[in-house]
Motif scaffolding. Structure first.
Motif, PDB file in Angstrom:
ATOM      1  N   GLU A 399      -0.102   0.660   5.879  1.00  0.00           N
ATOM      2  CA  GLU A 399       0.995   0.840   4.925  1.00  0.00           C
ATOM      3  C   GLU A 399       1.161  -0.394   4.044  1.00  0.00           C
ATOM      4  O   GLU A 399       1.406  -0.283   2.828  1.00  0.00           O
ATOM      5  CB  GLU A 399       2.283   1.103   5.693  1.00  0.00           C
ATOM      6  CG  GLU A 399       3.501   1.375   4.825  1.00  0.00           C
ATOM      7  CD  GLU A 399       4.736   1.618   5.662  1.00  0.00           C
ATOM      8  OE1 GLU A 399       5.359   2.683   5.488  1.00  0.00           O
ATOM      9  OE2 GLU A 399       5.065   0.749   6.501  1.00  0.00           O
ATOM     10  N   THR A 400       1.003  -1.573   4.615  1.00  0.00           N
ATOM     11  CA  THR A 400       1.139  -2.809   3.851  1.00  0.00           C
ATOM     12  C   THR A 400       0.065  -2.923   2.779  1.00  0.00           C
ATOM     13  O   THR A 400       0.321  -3.417   1.676  1.00  0.00           O
ATOM     14  CB  THR A 400       1.060  -4.023   4.785  1.00  0.00           C
ATOM     15  OG1 THR A 400      -0.124  -3.924   5.598  1.00  0.00           O
ATOM     16  CG2 THR A 400       2.268  -4.096   5.694  1.00  0.00           C
ATOM     17  N   LYS A 423       3.917   0.032   9.124  1.00  0.00           N
ATOM     18  CA  LYS A 423       3.913  -1.393   9.448  1.00  0.00           C
ATOM     19  C   LYS A 423       4.429  -1.631  10.860  1.00  0.00           C
ATOM     20  O   LYS A 423       3.958  -2.525  11.570  1.00  0.00           O
ATOM     21  CB  LYS A 423       4.770  -2.149   8.431  1.00  0.00           C
ATOM     22  CG  LYS A 423       4.811  -3.646   8.649  1.00  0.00           C
ATOM     23  CD  LYS A 423       5.663  -4.314   7.579  1.00  0.00           C
ATOM     24  CE  LYS A 423       5.714  -5.824   7.792  1.00  0.00           C
ATOM     25  NZ  LYS A 423       6.552  -6.501   6.754  1.00  0.00           N
ATOM     26  N   GLY A 427       1.358  -3.220  11.827  1.00  0.00           N
ATOM     27  CA  GLY A 427       1.483  -4.518  11.183  1.00  0.00           C
ATOM     28  C   GLY A 427       0.417  -4.690  10.117  1.00  0.00           C
ATOM     29  O   GLY A 427       0.172  -3.801   9.310  1.00  0.00           O
ATOM     30  N   HIS A 428      -0.276  -5.831  10.162  1.00  0.00           N
ATOM     31  CA  HIS A 428      -1.377  -6.084   9.233  1.00  0.00           C
ATOM     32  C   HIS A 428      -2.736  -5.987   9.939  1.00  0.00           C
ATOM     33  O   HIS A 428      -3.739  -6.469   9.410  1.00  0.00           O
ATOM     34  CB  HIS A 428      -1.229  -7.482   8.617  1.00  0.00           C
ATOM     35  CG  HIS A 428       0.023  -7.657   7.805  1.00  0.00           C
ATOM     36  ND1 HIS A 428       0.121  -7.253   6.490  1.00  0.00           N
ATOM     37  CD2 HIS A 428       1.238  -8.168   8.134  1.00  0.00           C
ATOM     38  CE1 HIS A 428       1.334  -7.525   6.039  1.00  0.00           C
ATOM     39  NE2 HIS A 428       2.032  -8.087   7.028  1.00  0.00           N
TER      40      HIS A 428
END
Length: 521
Positions: A399-400, A423, A427-428
């Motif tokens: 999403e990021t 996220k 996360g990333h």
């Protein structure tokens, strides 16, 4: 005189209270890592501590150390720490299983490493449970004991706080002496350890895909870690109750194939429930769908990628006709999932065969960590352009990353649907994407992959999907009361036969129609 004694007693009490306060403050301010675990700063592998001024054999000191061990492992604590494991998640978790079962043979407790970026290792960013379920270690307690990395870290900090850092020895397990070792990280826990008593050890073993040739490796690696030769005519694995051994084995592991003979070690580690839940949700929403895994990295010859894409297109059309439906096309690929269509179209129209560095260009970043942007060629672009021109493609992305590309006005093709992974879930970390893609392929109605050595590279990622789909098929056969084979017959069924199984007559969605099919030239 009485007053003097009271004064001495008061001063002694004050000193004890002060010491207790300092210890409490140390513990309350040292729960976080000693330094960022993802730091690229070179860490000193040698000990960074002041020698203890106490006698370890003093009964009071011995009791103190015994109590610390008792708190974390029942004592005395003997751990195996996987500092670095080569290869990405599908194979890296297989290597961790090898180390865990070996730790059990050595009467040591395996430290569950951190994870991140499709890797496993002590110094990565996320806790083990970020990828995996706790059930694996708990269900294998008869084979090995385990400890979370955070508890292991607390144990080391308590030991250092009383002046006795844990003792450690570094072990390197490599393919061969002439094999270049890539990407090994420093031991980020070295400042909490004492390496002075044992020198580093390395072993080099040529790896082989032949199972029979690897049978002796279990014995060889056991003796390497144990540091003792097996007694003559003794067929049992033994570790002497000897205090003169390092408390921690800090292991760097670079292999390709398993060596543990225990069948229980072959069972994959289940993924975290929050990840499997999202895969279940997506697969339900996309059904019916076919999943295509296409590993294009270093595919040889690269100019065959476009003909392979055309072959894949023909196969999909044929299978859609046989199924009497138009399944969703879910693509698992190392080609970038987010890119600007205009950039690809222009690159293809320019028709240059020169290798370019696309990093930073319109978001071009391959999904695989081993696939560098300058390895992308016009042939990769031609193949993907053909697919999104003729089919509606669905892929996943963080999403990021989606939000970042939108902010930079990067526009993917109209036929390119991106499913953003939240996220909160990922996360990333791109490793979560790989796991979700894998689970989606396992759940797909049809699974298709590039023929190894022709349209794609051979991939353990594909192999893991096939293994799970075979298991899924076996479970279906067991549940089918009309199927004539009993359970033992099903278990003995040749997996090659199951792998070739297809039934395109099944019209409903959500049912598995094949194990795998390869697109070829």
């Amino acid at each position: 005189m009485f007053t003097y004694q009271r004064l001495r007693l008061a001063l002694l009490s004050l000193v004890l209270v002060s010491i207790t306060g300092l210890i409490y403050r140390w513990h309350s301010t040292n729960d976080s890592p000693l330094f960022p675990l993802h730091s690229t700063t070179q860490q000193n592998q040698k000990s960074v501590f002041q020698p203890a001024s106490y006698d370890r054999n003093d009964p009071r000191i011995a009791k103190l150390l015994e109590n610390i061990d008792l708190k974390y492992c029942g004592g005395p604590c003997r751990f195996m720490l996987p500092v670095f494991i080569m290869e990405q998640e599908s194979k890296a978790q297989m290597h961790l299983r090898q180390l865990a079962f070996m730790a059990g043979m050595l009467n040591r407790t395996i430290v569950l490493p951190n994870v991140g970026g499709s890797r496993l290792g002590a110094c990565l960013d996320h806790d083990f449970t970020f990828y995996y379920s706790n059930t694996w270690a708990e269900e294998n307690q008869e084979h090995f004991q385990h400890i979370p990395l955070r508890n292991f870290t607390s144990w080391m900090k308590e030991r250092k706080a009383v002046g006795f850092p844990v003792t450690s020895q570094t072990f390197h397990v490599h393919l061969s002496a002439d094999h270049k070792q890539i990407g090994e990280t420093d031991n980020c826990f070295a400042p909490l350890m004492d390496f002075t008593q044992w020198h580093e050890k390395s072993i080099y073993l040529h790896d082989s895909g032949n199972i029979r040739r690897r049978k002796k490796y279990q014995r060889i690696l056991y003796e390497f870690f144990a540091g003792k030769e097996e007694e003559e005519n003794d067929n049992e694995f033994k570790v002497e109750d000897d205090n003169d051994v390092p408390e921690v084995m800090s292991v760097y592991y670079d292999r390709r194939f398993p060596f543990i003979q225990n069948p229980a070690s072959e069972k994959p580690i289940p993924y975290n429930e929050r990840i499997t839940d999202i895969a279940d949700k997506l697969s339900t929403e996309l059904s019916p769908y076919l999943a295509v895994h296409w590993r294009t990295e270093r595919a040889e010859p690269a100019d065959a990628l476009l003909p392979c894409a055309e072959s894949l297109g023909d196969l999909i059309k044929t299978r859609a006709e046989q199924l009497g439906t138009k399944p969703t096309f879910f693509l698992l690929t190392d080609y970038p999932h987010l890119f600007d269509q205009s950039f690809v179209d222009k690159t293809v129209s320019d028709n240059t065969t020169e290798t370019q560095n696309y990093e930073g260009e319109a978001g071009f970043m391959p999904v695989s960590a081993s696939f560098s942007p300058n390895s992308l060629t016009i042939y990769h672009h031609q193949a993907i352009q053909y697919l999104y021109t003729h089919f509606q493609i669905t892929v996943t992305s963080l999403e990021t990353e989606v939000m970042s590309k939108e902010e930079n006005n990067i526009k993917p093709p109209g036929n390119w649907t991106v499913l953003p992974i939240s996220k909160d879930l990922a996360g990333h970390d791109s490793g979560v994407l790989g796991i979700i893609d894998k689970l989606m392929a396992i759940r797909a109605d049809l699974f298709i992959a590039g023929k190894p050595g022709v349209c794609a590279r051979r991939s353990s990622f594909t192999g893991r999907i096939v293994d799970d789909r075979i298991h899924r098929r076996i479970e279906e056969l067991k549940e089918n009361t009309q199927y004539w084979m009993n359970e033992e017959d099903v278990e003995r069924t040749n997996t090659d036969t199951i792998e070739e199984w297809t039934d395109y007559s099944q019209k409903g969605s959500g049912g598995m129609k094949n194990i795998i099919e390869y697109f070829n030239l």
